[in-house]
Design a protein around this motif. Structure first.
Motif, PDB file in Angstrom:
ATOM      1  N   LEU A 155       0.854  -1.181   0.000  1.00 28.64           N
ATOM      2  CA  LEU A 155       0.000   0.000   0.000  1.00 28.64           C
ATOM      3  C   LEU A 155       0.893   1.234   0.000  1.00 28.64           C
ATOM      4  CD1 LEU A 155      -2.761   1.498   0.538  1.00 28.64           C
ATOM      5  CD2 LEU A 155      -2.284   1.155   2.950  1.00 28.64           C
ATOM      6  N   ARG A 156       0.564   2.181  -0.809  1.00 17.42           N
ATOM      7  CA  ARG A 156       1.189   3.500  -0.729  1.00 17.42           C
ATOM      8  C   ARG A 156       0.155   4.390  -0.070  1.00 17.42           C
ATOM      9  NH1 ARG A 156       5.883   4.397  -3.735  1.00 17.42           N
ATOM     10  NH2 ARG A 156       6.329   2.706  -5.148  1.00 17.42           N
ATOM     11  N   SER A 157       0.463   4.776   1.132  1.00 16.48           N
ATOM     12  CA  SER A 157      -0.541   5.473   1.932  1.00 16.48           C
ATOM     13  C   SER A 157      -0.474   6.985   1.807  1.00 16.48           C
ATOM     14  CB  SER A 157      -0.373   5.102   3.405  1.00 16.48           C
ATOM     15  OG  SER A 157       0.824   5.653   3.896  1.00 16.48           O
ATOM     16  N   GLY A 158       0.515   7.490   1.117  1.00 15.89           N
ATOM     17  CA  GLY A 158       0.717   8.925   1.093  1.00 15.89           C
ATOM     18  C   GLY A 158       1.771   9.333   2.085  1.00 15.89           C
ATOM     19  N   ILE A 159       1.925   8.560   3.118  1.00 22.35           N
ATOM     20  CA  ILE A 159       2.952   8.811   4.130  1.00 22.35           C
ATOM     21  C   ILE A 159       4.034   7.743   4.031  1.00 22.35           C
ATOM     22  CG2 ILE A 159       3.432   8.995   6.591  1.00 22.35           C
ATOM     23  CD1 ILE A 159       0.483   9.889   6.932  1.00 22.35           C
ATOM     24  N   HIS A 160       3.608   6.504   3.858  1.00 16.76           N
ATOM     25  CA  HIS A 160       4.522   5.362   3.807  1.00 16.76           C
ATOM     26  C   HIS A 160       4.529   4.777   2.404  1.00 16.76           C
ATOM     27  CE1 HIS A 160       4.617   5.546   8.168  1.00 16.76           C
ATOM     28  NE2 HIS A 160       3.290   5.536   8.163  1.00 16.76           N
ATOM     29  N   GLU A 161       5.750   4.610   1.846  1.00 16.17           N
ATOM     30  CA  GLU A 161       5.850   4.101   0.484  1.00 16.17           C
ATOM     31  C   GLU A 161       5.361   2.658   0.375  1.00 16.17           C
ATOM     32  OE1 GLU A 161       9.308   3.204  -2.810  1.00 16.17           O
ATOM     33  OE2 GLU A 161       9.548   4.887  -1.437  1.00 16.17           O
ATOM     34  N   ARG A 162       5.748   1.812   1.279  1.00 15.77           N
ATOM     35  CA  ARG A 162       5.342   0.410   1.217  1.00 15.77           C
ATOM     36  C   ARG A 162       4.815  -0.012   2.586  1.00 15.77           C
ATOM     37  NH1 ARG A 162       5.595  -2.095  -2.653  1.00 15.77           N
ATOM     38  NH2 ARG A 162       6.728  -3.695  -3.600  1.00 15.77           N
ATOM     39  N   LEU A 163       3.624   0.396   2.873  1.00 13.33           N
ATOM     40  CA  LEU A 163       2.998   0.066   4.149  1.00 13.33           C
ATOM     41  C   LEU A 163       2.389  -1.329   4.036  1.00 13.33           C
ATOM     42  CD1 LEU A 163       2.138   1.021   6.971  1.00 13.33           C
ATOM     43  CD2 LEU A 163       0.106   1.989   5.898  1.00 13.33           C
ATOM     44  N   ARG A 164       2.831  -2.223   4.875  1.00  6.64           N
ATOM     45  CA  ARG A 164       2.312  -3.601   4.862  1.00  6.64           C
ATOM     46  C   ARG A 164       1.336  -3.766   6.015  1.00  6.64           C
ATOM     47  NH1 ARG A 164       4.725  -7.426   1.800  1.00  6.64           N
ATOM     48  NH2 ARG A 164       6.516  -6.728   0.614  1.00  6.64           N
ATOM     49  N   MET A 165       0.225  -4.459   5.734  1.00  8.18           N
ATOM     50  CA  MET A 165      -0.773  -4.735   6.768  1.00  8.18           C
ATOM     51  C   MET A 165      -1.572  -5.960   6.344  1.00  8.18           C
ATOM     52  SD  MET A 165      -3.565  -1.706   5.963  1.00  8.18           S
ATOM     53  CE  MET A 165      -2.380  -0.437   6.194  1.00  8.18           C
ATOM     54  N   PRO A 166      -2.252  -6.598   7.274  1.00 10.10           N
ATOM     55  CA  PRO A 166      -3.089  -7.745   6.923  1.00 10.10           C
ATOM     56  C   PRO A 166      -4.205  -7.312   5.967  1.00 10.10           C
ATOM     57  CG  PRO A 166      -2.719  -7.658   9.289  1.00 10.10           C
ATOM     58  CD  PRO A 166      -2.184  -6.395   8.717  1.00 10.10           C
ATOM     59  N   LEU A 167      -4.589  -8.212   5.079  1.00  8.24           N
ATOM     60  CA  LEU A 167      -5.610  -7.902   4.079  1.00  8.24           C
ATOM     61  C   LEU A 167      -6.911  -7.430   4.722  1.00  8.24           C
ATOM     62  CD1 LEU A 167      -6.500  -7.808   1.145  1.00  8.24           C
ATOM     63  CD2 LEU A 167      -7.117 -10.221   1.311  1.00  8.24           C
ATOM     64  N   GLY A 168      -7.314  -8.015   5.813  1.00  4.29           N
ATOM     65  CA  GLY A 168      -8.548  -7.613   6.485  1.00  4.29           C
ATOM     66  C   GLY A 168      -8.503  -6.167   6.947  1.00  4.29           C
ATOM     67  N   VAL A 169      -7.371  -5.737   7.472  1.00  9.22           N
ATOM     68  CA  VAL A 169      -7.200  -4.352   7.913  1.00  9.22           C
ATOM     69  C   VAL A 169      -7.247  -3.422   6.700  1.00  9.22           C
ATOM     70  CG1 VAL A 169      -5.618  -2.715   9.024  1.00  9.22           C
ATOM     71  CG2 VAL A 169      -5.905  -5.027   9.969  1.00  9.22           C
ATOM     72  N   LEU A 170      -6.544  -3.819   5.640  1.00 12.87           N
ATOM     73  CA  LEU A 170      -6.553  -3.019   4.420  1.00 12.87           C
ATOM     74  C   LEU A 170      -7.979  -2.853   3.894  1.00 12.87           C
ATOM     75  CD1 LEU A 170      -5.292  -1.586   1.965  1.00 12.87           C
ATOM     76  CD2 LEU A 170      -5.023  -3.844   0.932  1.00 12.87           C
ATOM     77  N   GLU A 171      -8.715  -3.948   3.812  1.00  8.01           N
ATOM     78  CA  GLU A 171     -10.091  -3.865   3.300  1.00  8.01           C
ATOM     79  C   GLU A 171     -10.951  -2.965   4.171  1.00  8.01           C
ATOM     80  OE1 GLU A 171     -11.114  -8.033   2.944  1.00  8.01           O
ATOM     81  OE2 GLU A 171     -10.998  -7.838   0.762  1.00  8.01           O
TER      82      GLU A 171
END
Length: 165
Positions: free
Chosen positions: A1-17
């Motif tokens: 995920l590129r969050s705007g703050i973090h270039e490669r923010l990793r998180m569980p798919l459920g949290v992302l959704e």
């Protein structure tokens, strides 16, 4: 995920959704200049190209305007934008070709006639340019001052007007 703050923010798919749902599934896709999104509208894409042309590489603007005109060939603003990008690069023959095509589609466009006359004059064909700029003078419009300046320049180049003081 590129969050705007973090270039490669990793998180569980459920949290992302969950987070993505909270943002109404907002996202952005960027494409190379010359590739138009399938859902793009003429007005939205014109606005995007205009913004890109102000800050981007001239060659990228040229590709974007060319693709725009392939999809929406009657758009006078895109024709002027493409011609201006050629003109800025010193590619006067290409600018002239685009403006001639635009003048066939929009014979009463003062901006097209003005830019065409300027380009032809810059190529050294001042008599031809004078005939075109005189046609632009026949139609009243918002570009009267620019048309007058272009005509004055052409006349100076022809030795028919005094230089500005």
């Amino acid at each position: 995920l590129r969050s705007g703050i973090h270039e490669r923010l990793r998180m569980p798919l459920g949290v992302l959704e969950y987070l993505w749902k909270e943002s109404k599934r907002w996202s952005i896709v960027t494409l190379a200049p010359g590739r138009i999104p399938a859902t793009a509208t003429e007005a939205e894409y014109a606005t995007a190209i205009t913004a890109m042309a102000r800050v981007g590489e001239p060659s990228a603007s040229r590709k974007a305007y060319a693709a725009f005109l392939a999809r929406w060939p009657g758009n006078v603003e895109a024709s002027i934008g493409l011609a201006n990008s050629y003109y800025a690069a010193g590619e006067l023959k290409d600018a002239e070709a685009v403006l001639r095509d635009a003048s066939k589609r929009h014979p009463d466009s003062i901006a097209v006639l003005n830019n065409l006359a300027q380009t032809i004059s810059d190529e050294g064909r001042n008599e031809e340019a004078l005939a075109i700029i005189d046609k632009a003078l026949e139609a009243p419009g918002a570009f009267a001052a620019q048309v007058g300046e272009t005509r004055e320049l052409i006349l100076r180049r022809m030795g028919m007007a005094k230089p500005r003081s």
